[in-house]
Motif scaffolding. Structure first.
Motif, PDB file in Angstrom:
ATOM      1  N   ILE A 165       0.869  -1.191   0.000  1.00 43.97           N
ATOM      2  CA  ILE A 165       0.000   0.000   0.000  1.00 43.97           C
ATOM      3  C   ILE A 165       0.894   1.225   0.000  1.00 43.97           C
ATOM      4  O   ILE A 165       1.840   1.315   0.789  1.00 43.97           O
ATOM      5  CB  ILE A 165      -0.885   0.024   1.270  1.00 43.97           C
ATOM      6  N   ASP A 166       0.581   2.126  -0.911  1.00 46.41           N
ATOM      7  CA  ASP A 166       1.340   3.380  -0.949  1.00 46.41           C
ATOM      8  C   ASP A 166       0.791   4.295   0.156  1.00 46.41           C
ATOM      9  O   ASP A 166      -0.344   4.779   0.064  1.00 46.41           O
ATOM     10  CB  ASP A 166       1.172   4.047  -2.314  1.00 46.41           C
ATOM     11  N   THR A 167       1.564   4.487   1.205  1.00 49.88           N
ATOM     12  CA  THR A 167       1.075   5.259   2.367  1.00 49.88           C
ATOM     13  C   THR A 167       1.669   6.668   2.402  1.00 49.88           C
ATOM     14  O   THR A 167       1.574   7.340   3.421  1.00 49.88           O
ATOM     15  CB  THR A 167       1.437   4.526   3.674  1.00 49.88           C
ATOM     16  N   THR A 168       2.286   7.074   1.264  1.00 42.70           N
ATOM     17  CA  THR A 168       2.988   8.367   1.275  1.00 42.70           C
ATOM     18  C   THR A 168       2.065   9.523   1.674  1.00 42.70           C
ATOM     19  O   THR A 168       2.404  10.323   2.541  1.00 42.70           O
ATOM     20  CB  THR A 168       3.589   8.637  -0.118  1.00 42.70           C
ATOM     21  N   GLU A 169       0.863   9.567   1.025  1.00 44.56           N
ATOM     22  CA  GLU A 169      -0.038  10.698   1.314  1.00 44.56           C
ATOM     23  C   GLU A 169      -0.469  10.661   2.764  1.00 44.56           C
ATOM     24  O   GLU A 169      -0.519  11.689   3.440  1.00 44.56           O
ATOM     25  CB  GLU A 169      -1.267  10.673   0.388  1.00 44.56           C
ATOM     26  N   ARG A 170      -0.804   9.439   3.239  1.00 48.01           N
ATOM     27  CA  ARG A 170      -1.253   9.320   4.630  1.00 48.01           C
ATOM     28  C   ARG A 170      -0.142   9.769   5.576  1.00 48.01           C
ATOM     29  O   ARG A 170      -0.356  10.487   6.528  1.00 48.01           O
ATOM     30  CB  ARG A 170      -1.648   7.863   4.914  1.00 48.01           C
ATOM     31  N   LYS A 171       1.113   9.293   5.240  1.00 44.20           N
ATOM     32  CA  LYS A 171       2.274   9.662   6.073  1.00 44.20           C
ATOM     33  C   LYS A 171       2.419  11.172   6.117  1.00 44.20           C
ATOM     34  O   LYS A 171       2.649  11.747   7.182  1.00 44.20           O
ATOM     35  CB  LYS A 171       3.549   9.063   5.476  1.00 44.20           C
ATOM     36  N   ARG A 172       2.294  11.779   4.929  1.00 46.19           N
ATOM     37  CA  ARG A 172       2.461  13.238   4.878  1.00 46.19           C
ATOM     38  C   ARG A 172       1.371  13.923   5.687  1.00 46.19           C
ATOM     39  O   ARG A 172       1.609  14.867   6.417  1.00 46.19           O
ATOM     40  CB  ARG A 172       2.416  13.737   3.433  1.00 46.19           C
ATOM     41  N   ALA A 173       0.122  13.405   5.534  1.00 41.64           N
ATOM     42  CA  ALA A 173      -0.990  14.002   6.287  1.00 41.64           C
ATOM     43  C   ALA A 173      -0.747  13.840   7.780  1.00 41.64           C
ATOM     44  O   ALA A 173      -0.970  14.766   8.566  1.00 41.64           O
ATOM     45  CB  ALA A 173      -2.304  13.347   5.889  1.00 41.64           C
ATOM     46  N   GLU A 174      -0.250  12.628   8.156  1.00 39.95           N
ATOM     47  CA  GLU A 174       0.037  12.393   9.582  1.00 39.95           C
ATOM     48  C   GLU A 174       1.102  13.360  10.071  1.00 39.95           C
ATOM     49  O   GLU A 174       1.026  13.918  11.153  1.00 39.95           O
ATOM     50  CB  GLU A 174       0.527  10.948   9.786  1.00 39.95           C
ATOM     51  N   GLU A 175       2.104  13.524   9.205  1.00 41.57           N
ATOM     52  CA  GLU A 175       3.218  14.414   9.543  1.00 41.57           C
ATOM     53  C   GLU A 175       2.703  15.844   9.744  1.00 41.57           C
ATOM     54  O   GLU A 175       3.028  16.506  10.727  1.00 41.57           O
ATOM     55  CB  GLU A 175       4.224  14.381   8.375  1.00 41.57           C
ATOM     56  N   ARG A 176       1.841  16.260   8.785  1.00 36.69           N
ATOM     57  CA  ARG A 176       1.290  17.618   8.885  1.00 36.69           C
ATOM     58  C   ARG A 176       0.458  17.757  10.150  1.00 36.69           C
ATOM     59  O   ARG A 176       0.543  18.751  10.856  1.00 36.69           O
ATOM     60  CB  ARG A 176       0.429  17.932   7.650  1.00 36.69           C
ATOM     61  N   LEU A 177      -0.347  16.703  10.439  1.00 31.77           N
ATOM     62  CA  LEU A 177      -1.189  16.733  11.632  1.00 31.77           C
ATOM     63  C   LEU A 177      -0.329  16.809  12.886  1.00 31.77           C
ATOM     64  O   LEU A 177      -0.595  17.575  13.809  1.00 31.77           O
ATOM     65  CB  LEU A 177      -2.059  15.477  11.664  1.00 31.77           C
ATOM     66  N   ARG A 178       0.756  15.995  12.865  1.00 29.41           N
ATOM     67  CA  ARG A 178       1.644  15.969  14.028  1.00 29.41           C
ATOM     68  C   ARG A 178       2.262  17.353  14.219  1.00 29.41           C
ATOM     69  O   ARG A 178       2.296  17.882  15.326  1.00 29.41           O
ATOM     70  CB  ARG A 178       2.731  14.908  13.836  1.00 29.41           C
ATOM     71  N   GLU A 179       2.694  17.925  13.106  1.00 33.43           N
ATOM     72  CA  GLU A 179       3.319  19.255  13.188  1.00 33.43           C
ATOM     73  C   GLU A 179       2.329  20.284  13.704  1.00 33.43           C
ATOM     74  O   GLU A 179       2.642  21.084  14.573  1.00 33.43           O
ATOM     75  CB  GLU A 179       3.795  19.697  11.805  1.00 33.43           C
ATOM     76  N   SER A 180       1.074  20.191  13.174  1.00 31.37           N
ATOM     77  CA  SER A 180       0.111  21.220  13.581  1.00 31.37           C
ATOM     78  C   SER A 180      -0.287  21.001  15.035  1.00 31.37           C
ATOM     79  O   SER A 180      -0.499  21.950  15.775  1.00 31.37           O
ATOM     80  CB  SER A 180      -1.073  21.272  12.628  1.00 31.37           C
ATOM     81  N   GLU A 181      -0.356  19.719  15.459  1.00 31.45           N
ATOM     82  CA  GLU A 181      -0.643  19.452  16.876  1.00 31.45           C
ATOM     83  C   GLU A 181       0.473  19.957  17.767  1.00 31.45           C
ATOM     84  O   GLU A 181       0.250  20.516  18.828  1.00 31.45           O
ATOM     85  CB  GLU A 181      -0.839  17.957  17.095  1.00 31.45           C
ATOM     86  N   GLN A 182       1.697  19.763  17.265  1.00 32.30           N
ATOM     87  CA  GLN A 182       2.864  20.207  18.035  1.00 32.30           C
ATOM     88  C   GLN A 182       2.828  21.735  18.184  1.00 32.30           C
ATOM     89  O   GLN A 182       3.072  22.273  19.259  1.00 32.30           O
ATOM     90  CB  GLN A 182       4.125  19.825  17.292  1.00 32.30           C
ATOM     91  N   ARG A 183       2.489  22.388  17.044  1.00 30.58           N
ATOM     92  CA  ARG A 183       2.407  23.856  17.068  1.00 30.58           C
ATOM     93  C   ARG A 183       1.335  24.301  18.051  1.00 30.58           C
ATOM     94  O   ARG A 183       1.523  25.218  18.838  1.00 30.58           O
ATOM     95  CB  ARG A 183       2.076  24.390  15.672  1.00 30.58           C
ATOM     96  N   PHE A 184       0.159  23.599  17.993  1.00 32.37           N
ATOM     97  CA  PHE A 184      -0.934  23.958  18.885  1.00 32.37           C
ATOM     98  C   PHE A 184      -0.498  23.810  20.339  1.00 32.37           C
ATOM     99  O   PHE A 184      -0.718  24.685  21.164  1.00 32.37           O
ATOM    100  CB  PHE A 184      -2.155  23.070  18.618  1.00 32.37           C
ATOM    101  N   ARG A 185       0.167  22.660  20.633  1.00 31.45           N
ATOM    102  CA  ARG A 185       0.561  22.429  22.027  1.00 31.45           C
ATOM    103  C   ARG A 185       1.582  23.465  22.486  1.00 31.45           C
ATOM    104  O   ARG A 185       1.523  23.965  23.609  1.00 31.45           O
ATOM    105  CB  ARG A 185       1.121  21.012  22.204  1.00 31.45           C
TER     106      ARG A 185
END
Ligand code: ADP
Length: 547
Positions: A165-185
Motif C-alpha cells: 500500500i502506498d502510504t505516502t499521502e497518509r504519512k504526509r498528512a500524519e506528519e502535517r497533523l503531528r506538526e500542527s498538533e505540536q504547534r498547537f501544544r
C-alpha cells in the motif's frame, strides 16, 4: 483457403438468451459433423471473472494497493498492475523476482525488510513491514506491505501472497497533523492564558499546564469541568451563560472569579467557540481564560485617581466660587443695610414719610430676594450627590450652573444666552460630575473671552436632542467669542496638564472628557469661523420618563 477441422464457434442466441457452442469436426464419411452444446454457464463464469478482475484492478488503483504472489516451487514472483505503478517501473521491461525486488527498497530500510522477509520464509508466519522505496526516477515513497503463506489441503506451502500500500499521502498528512498538533501544544503551553477544550459529552478534553498550575485541581476535577475553582457566587451566572452558549452553539464569553493556588480569587475573562464538523455536528468547544484582574485593578485605580482629581478641581472651583459668592451677597446686603437706615430715618420723623419708607422696605425685600436666589442657586449646585447615577434634567442643570456663575458672568461683562430645547429627554448620570463639566466649559468660555478685549463677549449655552445611529442623544454646546483654539489639533486641549493659563491646572477638559466618556458620550472642541470656540458634548438619552 479451407480452415482445418475441427472448428469451434460460440454464438449468442438472443431469442433463446443462451450461448451455444458449435463444434465442426470431420466425419468418418469424409464430410463434416456439427456438435452443438449450451455453454451459457461457462460464459457467465468467464464474464464474472473478467469483471471481478477489472474491479480488483480498479480497487487496487483507487486504494493505491498493489498485490503480489510468490510461488515457491517455480520461484515465480507476480506483481499486479498497481504494484508496478507504486514501484514506478514498467511491466513490459521489468520482470520482478526475489531478491532483486529488494533493490527498490530504500538502502536504510533494506536490512529490516530483508530480515522480515527471511522470517516469513523461515517461520511461514505473517509478514508486515513499513518502509520507504526509491523509484527509478529517484522519488521516495512510503509503503506498507502485508503477506502471508498459503498452504494447500495437505498442508504443503504453495505460495506467499501479499499486498503493498502506498502510504505516502497518509504519512504526509500524519506528519502535517503531528506538526500542527505540536504547534498547537507549543502555543497552548506558552501563551499566558488558560487553554481548554470541552467535549460534546460535557467533559473537559484538554487543558494546558497553566490551568493546572493556577487552579491546582486534579485531572479528575478538571475533567468534570473545573467548576471547583469557580467562585461559588459566580457559579449560577457562569452556568447559565454556558448552558445558553451550549444550546445555541454561539460563542461564549463570561467573566468569572477563579480560585488560585493561594486560595485567593482573581477575575478571568472566559471565552469559547464551538468547533463543528462538516455536518454541523459539535466536535468540541475551544476556550481560553484570560486573567483580567490586573487590568481591572489598574482601571479601578485610574477611576479612583480620576475622581480624586475631579474632587480636587471641584474644591478649587469651590474656593473661587466662595469669593464670588461673597461678592454676590455683599451687594444686596449693603443695599439692605442702606435701605434699612433710610427706612428708619423716614419713620423717625415727626411726620413719618410713609411713602418713602414703604419704597425702602420694597427695595429691602427685593435685595433680600436676590440674596436668597444666590444662596438657593448655590445650594442647588452643591446639592449632595450620592455618586449614584440618577435621571437628570440637563436644562435645569445648565440653569443651576448659570445661576451660580452669575457674578463671574457679570464681572466679566459677558452676555449669556441659553437656547434650550423643550421636551429634552432625561439622561442617566452622576449629577455632580455633569455639573462640573458644564461649569468647566462655561468658566473656560468666560476666561477665553476675558483675554479678548476687542469684541463683544457673547456666550451661548444650548441643548438639543438628536438621533445618532438610531439612538436618541442629548447634545450640549457652549459657544464663546473668545480667543479661539489657535493653531494645531484642538484635541491637544484635552491632554492632562495642557494649559495656557498662568495659574491653570490643565485638568478641567481632560477630566470633563473622561466623565462624559464614562457616561457613554463624547466631548470635543471646534473652532468658530468668526473667532471663538465651541465645546460640545453628547450623552445618551434615557428612554424612560423625565424626572
Ligand atoms: P485650565 O483651564 O486649567 O487651563 P482646561 O483643561 O480646562 O485647564 O483647559 C486647557 C486649555 O484649553 C486652556 O488652558 C486653554 O488654553 C484651552 N481652552 C479651554 N477652553 C477654551 C476656550 N473656550 N477657548 C479657547 N481655549 C480654551
Amino acid at each position: 483457403m479451407r480452415e482445418r477441422l475441427p472448428i469451434t464457434h460460440e454464438h449468442y442466441y438472443a431469442g433463446l438468451g443462451e450461448w451455444i457452442e458449435n463444434r465442426i469436426c470431420p466425419s468418418a464419411n469424409g464430410g463434416v459433423a456439427v456438435f452443438q452444446r449450451y455453454v451459457t454457464d461457462r460464459k457467465r463464469a468467464e464474464e464474472e471473472l473478467r469483471r471481478s478482475e477489472a474491479n480488483l484492478a480498479d480497487a487496487q488503483r483507487l486504494s493505491h494497493t498493489g498485490s503480489w504472489s510468490w510461488n515457491v516451487a517455480s520461484d515465480q514472483l507476480l506483481w499486479s498492475a498497481e504494484h508496478f505503478r507504486i514501484i514506478g517501473v514498467d511491466p513490459e521491461t521489468v520482470r520482478p523476482s526475489y531478491p532483486s525486488a529488494l533493490q527498490w527498497i530504500h538502502p536504510d530500510d533494506r536490512p529490516r525488510v530483508q530480515e522480515a522477509f527471511d522470517r516469513l520464509v523461515r517461520d511461514k508466519s505473517d509478514f508486515e513491514v513499513e518502509c520507504r522505496i526509491v523509484r527509478p526516477d529517484g522519488t521516495v515513497r512510503h509503503i506498507r506491505s502485508l503477506a502471508r503463506p498459503v498452504f494447500n489441503d495437505r498442508g504443503d506451502l504453495v505460495e506467499y501472497v501479499g499486498t503493498i500500500i502506498d502510504t505516502t499521502e497518509r504519512k504526509r498528512a500524519e506528519e502535517r497533523l503531528r506538526e500542527s498538533e505540536q504547534r498547537f501544544r507549543l502555543l497552548a503551553e506558552t501563551i499566558p492564558h488558560h487553554v481548554w477544550t470541552y467535549l460534546p459529552d460535557g467533559s473537559m478534553g484538554y487543558w494546558n499546564q497553566r490551568l493546572i498550575d493556577y487552579t491546582a485541581l486534579t485531572s479528575e476535577e478538571l475533567r468534570r469541568g473545573g467548576w471547583a475553582a469557580v467562585h461559588p457566587a459566580d457559579v449560577p451566572r457562569v452556568e447559565a451563560a454556558w448552558r445558553q452558549a451550549w444550546s445555541e452553539r454561539t460563542p461564549y464569553e463570561v467573566e468569572q472569579r477563579l480560585r488560585g493556588p493561594d486560595g485567593h480569587y482573581r477575575r478571568f475573562l472566559s471565552r469559547a467557540v464551538p468547533v463543528l464538523d462538516d455536518q454541523g455536528e459539535l466536535v468540541q468547544w475551544f476556550g481560553t481564560n484570560t486573567d483580567v484582574e490586573d487590568r481591572h485593578q489598574a482601571e479601578e485605580a485610574l477611576q479612583k485617581a480620576h475622581s480624586e482629581l475631579a474632587h480636587v478641581t471641584r474644591v478649587t472651583a469651590m474656593g473661587e466660587l466662595a469669593g464670588s459668592l461673597a461678592h454676590a451677597l455683599n451687594q444686596p446686603l449693603a443695599a439692605i443695610v442702606t435701605n434699612g437706615g433710610s427706612c428708619l430715618r423716614f419713620l423717625d420723623r415727626d411726620a413719618p414719610d410713609l411713602e418713602n419708607a414703604l419704597e425702602a422696605v420694597r427695595c429691602i425685600m427685593q435685595d433680600a430676594e436676590r440674596a436668597g436666589e444666590v444662596i438657593a442657586g448655590t445650594r442647588a449646585f452643591l446639592k449632595k450627590s450620592t455618586g449614584e447615577r440618577t435621571l437628570l434634567d440637563i436644562n435645569a442643570l445648565i440653569h443651576e450652573v448659570l445661576v451660580v456663575l452669575q457674578t463671574e458672568i457679570r464681572r466679566h461683562a459677558v452676555a449669556v444666552r441659553d437656547v434650550l430645547a423643550t421636551d429634552l429627554p432625561a439622561v442617566l448620570g452622576r449629577r455632580i460630575e455633569i455639573q462640573q463639566v458644564v461649569l468647566n466649559l462655561v468658566m473656560n468660555g468666560i476666561e477665553a473671552m476675558a483675554a479678548a478685549t476687542d469684541r463683544r463677549r457673547d456666550l451661548v449655552v444650548s441643548s438639543a436632542c438628536q438621533k445618532f445611529d438610531g439612538d436618541l442623544i442629548v447634545l450640549v454646546a457652549v459657544t464663546d467669542s473668545g480667543i479661539g483654539l489657535g493653531e494645531g489639533d484642538p484635541d491637544r486641549l484635552f491632554d492632562a496638564f495642557y494649559t495656557t493659563k498662568p495659574d491653570g491646572l490643565g485638568m478641567g477638559l481632560s477630566i470633563s472628557r473622561s466623565v462624559i466618556e464614562a457616561h457613554g458620550g463624547r466631548l470635543w472642541a471646534t473652532p468658530d469661523v468668526g473667532g471663538g470656540a465651541t465645546f460640545q458634548f453628547t450623552l445618551p438619552a434615557h428612554s424612560g420618563p423625565s424626572p
